[in-house]
Design a protein around this motif. Structure first.
Motif, mmCIF file in Angstrom:
data_model
loop_
_atom_site.group_PDB
_atom_site.id
_atom_site.type_symbol
_atom_site.label_atom_id
_atom_site.label_comp_id
_atom_site.label_asym_id
_atom_site.label_seq_id
_atom_site.Cartn_x
_atom_site.Cartn_y
_atom_site.Cartn_z
ATOM 1 N N ALA A 22 67.728 36.990 49.622
ATOM 2 C CA ALA A 22 68.079 38.365 49.266
ATOM 3 C C ALA A 22 69.202 38.831 50.179
ATOM 4 C CB ALA A 22 66.873 39.292 49.413
ATOM 5 N N LYS A 23 69.858 39.894 49.729
ATOM 6 C CA LYS A 23 70.749 40.656 50.606
ATOM 7 C C LYS A 23 70.023 41.952 50.925
ATOM 8 C CE LYS A 23 74.091 40.782 47.653
ATOM 9 N NZ LYS A 23 75.380 41.120 46.990
ATOM 10 N N ILE A 24 70.071 42.359 52.175
ATOM 11 C CA ILE A 24 69.432 43.616 52.544
ATOM 12 C C ILE A 24 70.486 44.618 52.988
ATOM 13 C CG2 ILE A 24 67.246 42.528 53.162
ATOM 14 C CD1 ILE A 24 67.985 42.908 56.081
ATOM 15 N N ALA A 25 70.279 45.860 52.597
ATOM 16 C CA ALA A 25 71.190 46.923 53.013
ATOM 17 C C ALA A 25 70.952 47.226 54.481
ATOM 18 C CB ALA A 25 70.957 48.173 52.168
ATOM 19 N N CYS A 26 72.018 47.259 55.255
ATOM 20 C CA CYS A 26 71.880 47.483 56.693
ATOM 21 C C CYS A 26 72.679 48.688 57.172
ATOM 22 C CB CYS A 26 72.267 46.239 57.484
ATOM 23 S SG CYS A 26 73.889 45.561 57.081
ATOM 24 N N ASP A 27 73.502 49.273 56.308
ATOM 25 C CA ASP A 27 74.269 50.452 56.700
ATOM 26 C C ASP A 27 74.614 51.231 55.437
ATOM 27 O OD1 ASP A 27 75.493 52.230 58.382
ATOM 28 O OD2 ASP A 27 77.316 51.056 58.656
ATOM 29 N N VAL A 28 74.807 52.549 55.566
ATOM 30 C CA VAL A 28 75.064 53.392 54.409
ATOM 31 C C VAL A 28 76.020 54.511 54.798
ATOM 32 C CG1 VAL A 28 73.025 54.817 54.910
ATOM 33 C CG2 VAL A 28 73.994 54.821 52.603
ATOM 34 N N ASP A 29 76.852 54.914 53.836
ATOM 35 C CA ASP A 29 77.726 56.072 54.005
ATOM 36 C C ASP A 29 77.012 57.261 53.374
ATOM 37 O OD1 ASP A 29 79.712 58.049 53.881
ATOM 38 O OD2 ASP A 29 81.317 56.555 53.700
ATOM 39 N N SER A 30 76.246 57.970 54.182
ATOM 40 C CA SER A 30 75.405 59.055 53.680
ATOM 41 C C SER A 30 76.224 60.177 53.058
ATOM 42 C CB SER A 30 74.539 59.601 54.824
ATOM 43 O OG SER A 30 73.757 60.690 54.396
ATOM 44 N N ASP A 31 77.333 60.545 53.691
ATOM 45 C CA ASP A 31 78.143 61.654 53.168
ATOM 46 C C ASP A 31 78.683 61.341 51.772
ATOM 47 O OD1 ASP A 31 77.729 63.124 55.460
ATOM 48 O OD2 ASP A 31 79.600 62.473 56.414
ATOM 49 N N ARG A 76 76.394 48.595 53.132
ATOM 50 C CA ARG A 76 76.812 47.291 53.644
ATOM 51 C C ARG A 76 75.574 46.409 53.688
ATOM 52 N NH1 ARG A 76 77.067 45.183 58.792
ATOM 53 N NH2 ARG A 76 76.541 47.220 59.687
ATOM 54 N N THR A 77 75.697 45.173 53.222
ATOM 55 C CA THR A 77 74.542 44.288 53.143
ATOM 56 C C THR A 77 74.768 43.024 53.960
ATOM 57 O OG1 THR A 77 75.347 43.115 51.181
ATOM 58 C CG2 THR A 77 74.029 45.116 50.813
ATOM 59 N N ARG A 78 73.666 42.310 54.211
ATOM 60 C CA ARG A 78 73.760 40.994 54.831
ATOM 61 C C ARG A 78 72.726 40.078 54.192
ATOM 62 N NH1 ARG A 78 71.788 41.144 61.056
ATOM 63 N NH2 ARG A 78 71.988 38.889 60.730
ATOM 64 N N PRO A 79 73.079 38.806 53.949
ATOM 65 C CA PRO A 79 72.121 37.866 53.365
ATOM 66 C C PRO A 79 71.124 37.390 54.413
ATOM 67 C CG PRO A 79 74.201 36.768 53.786
ATOM 68 C CD PRO A 79 74.405 38.205 54.148
ATOM 69 N N VAL A 80 69.885 37.215 53.999
ATOM 70 C CA VAL A 80 68.838 36.816 54.938
ATOM 71 C C VAL A 80 67.643 36.315 54.141
ATOM 72 C CG1 VAL A 80 67.736 39.094 55.056
ATOM 73 C CG2 VAL A 80 67.602 37.557 57.027
ATOM 74 N N HIS A 81 66.824 35.497 54.754
ATOM 75 C CA HIS A 81 65.574 35.098 54.107
ATOM 76 C C HIS A 81 64.497 36.121 54.440
ATOM 77 C CE1 HIS A 81 61.757 33.038 53.319
ATOM 78 N NE2 HIS A 81 62.446 32.398 52.388
ATOM 79 N N ILE A 82 63.805 36.617 53.391
ATOM 80 C CA ILE A 82 62.748 37.614 53.541
ATOM 81 C C ILE A 82 61.403 36.965 53.256
ATOM 82 C CG2 ILE A 82 61.846 39.843 52.751
ATOM 83 C CD1 ILE A 82 64.541 40.045 54.106
ATOM 84 N N GLY A 83 60.458 37.123 54.175
ATOM 85 C CA GLY A 83 59.070 36.757 53.936
ATOM 86 C C GLY A 83 58.236 38.016 53.774
ATOM 87 N N ALA A 138 73.890 52.605 44.696
ATOM 88 C CA ALA A 138 74.509 51.357 45.146
ATOM 89 C C ALA A 138 74.984 50.501 43.984
ATOM 90 C CB ALA A 138 73.524 50.568 46.003
ATOM 91 N N VAL A 139 74.454 50.748 42.788
ATOM 92 C CA VAL A 139 74.956 50.073 41.593
ATOM 93 C C VAL A 139 76.182 50.808 41.067
ATOM 94 C CG1 VAL A 139 74.386 49.316 39.251
ATOM 95 C CG2 VAL A 139 72.658 49.195 41.060
#
Length: 309
Positions: free
Chosen positions: A288-297, A255-262, A247-248
């Motif tokens: 933080a931003k959390i990854a919510c989807d990925v292009d596996s192929d 694909r990410t989305r911002p959210v508060h993580i506890g 991802a770097v």
């Protein structure tokens, strides 16, 4: 292409090992140094594994610093996926000949960050013991972290194979909370996406076809690593740490989305769980931003390309 300079904190570990290979092989990455922490095995073993891997792939010039031997506030609970040595299934890798730098990993990270003219990326694929201690000991260098990409956490249940608590978070949840509260820009690549990047029969067949010495080593690692997943969950090995590194290399893979993580620090069944406030019910700003989807192929295409001569 201008390579992205990174510092890499890890606890090798089969999937950490593959991520190290990717970091060294990718022209998109400039690997400035590696720090080790406890997690998949004791610190002596994860450090030895790191040195062995880097020497095997011709990256012995990359400095390595040994870090925390236990979590910040509790005894160490080891991971189980990688065997007693942390890197079972690779007996032909020779013992490490090189040495770690004299500095503790936390001071090494602080020195490297302070020396940078511009903020740089940090990738972490183990428990956050070192990064949490860095926050506490060297807060002056935190503005030099452009982004921390961490493999850890799990945020919503999509199937029976995703547990309430991910190991890196469970191992040192206090360090995780310290890092989340630090203000460092964070991208969390958790089980929600890594469990979609599985090495099954088609991927094993492609690794067989690659046939390079490095490809064969990675294939052997994967054959051992798959055993736990196959025996316990009936699925192939998940590419947890390699996805965080990928991802770097190519941020469009996720694909990410911002959210508060506890972080749950007091529970029993859900101790160490990462809790995402998707609907802002607590009224706290995203940390933080959390990854919510990925292009596996596309991830596997990237990995295959880095293993070919």
């Amino acid at each position: 292409m201008t390579a992205t300079p990174i510092l890499f904190d890890c606890d090798p570990g089969h999937d950490d090992a593959i991520a190290l290979v990717m970091a060294h092989r990718s022209p998109a990455i400039d690997l400035l140094g590696v720090t080790t922490t406890c997690g998949n095995a004791e610190i002596e073993k994860t450090t030895a594994n790191c040195l062995r891997i880097l020497e095997f792939i011709g990256a012995q010039d990359v400095p390595v610093a040994r870090g925390c031997h236990r979590p910040l506030a509790r005894p160490l609970v080891l991971g189980t996926a990688d065997g007693p040595s942390g890197l079972e299934g690779s007996p032909y890798l020779p013992p490490a000949q090189g040495k770690v730098v004299s500095q503790h990993a936390v001071d090494f990270l602080a020195g490297k960050l302070a020396a940078q003219r511009e903020p740089i990326d940090v990738v972490a694929t183990g428990p956050l013991c070192n990064i949490g201690l860095l926050v506490l000991k060297h807060p002056q260098v935190l503005p030099k972290i452009k982004e921390l990409t961490w493999m850890g956490g799990v945020f919503y249940r999509k199937s029976e194979i995703i547990t309430p608590t991910e190991f890196n978070a469970f191992c040192d949840p206090e360090a995780l909370k310290i890092v989340l509260d630090s203000g460092i820009p964070i991208t969390m690549v958790g089980l929600d996406v890594t469990m979609q990047v599985l090495v099954e029969a088609p991927q094993f067949a492609e690794f067989e076809r690659i046939g390079t010495p490095l490809g064969k080593v990675v294939l052997d690692w994967l054959k051992f690593y798959e055993k736990l997943h196959r025996n316990s969950m009936g699925i192939g090995g998940a590419m947890h740490d390699p996805l965080a590194l990928a991802a770097v290399i190519d941020p469009t893979l996720i694909r990410t989305r911002p959210v508060h993580i506890g972080v749950n620090l007091a529970g029993s069944y859900c101790f160490g769980a990462t809790v995402a406030d998707f609907w802002n019910e607590r009224g706290e700003r995203p940390n933080a931003k959390i990854a919510c989807d990925v292009d596996s192929d596309r991830f596997f295409d990237l990995l295959y390309s880095l293993l070919r001569d």
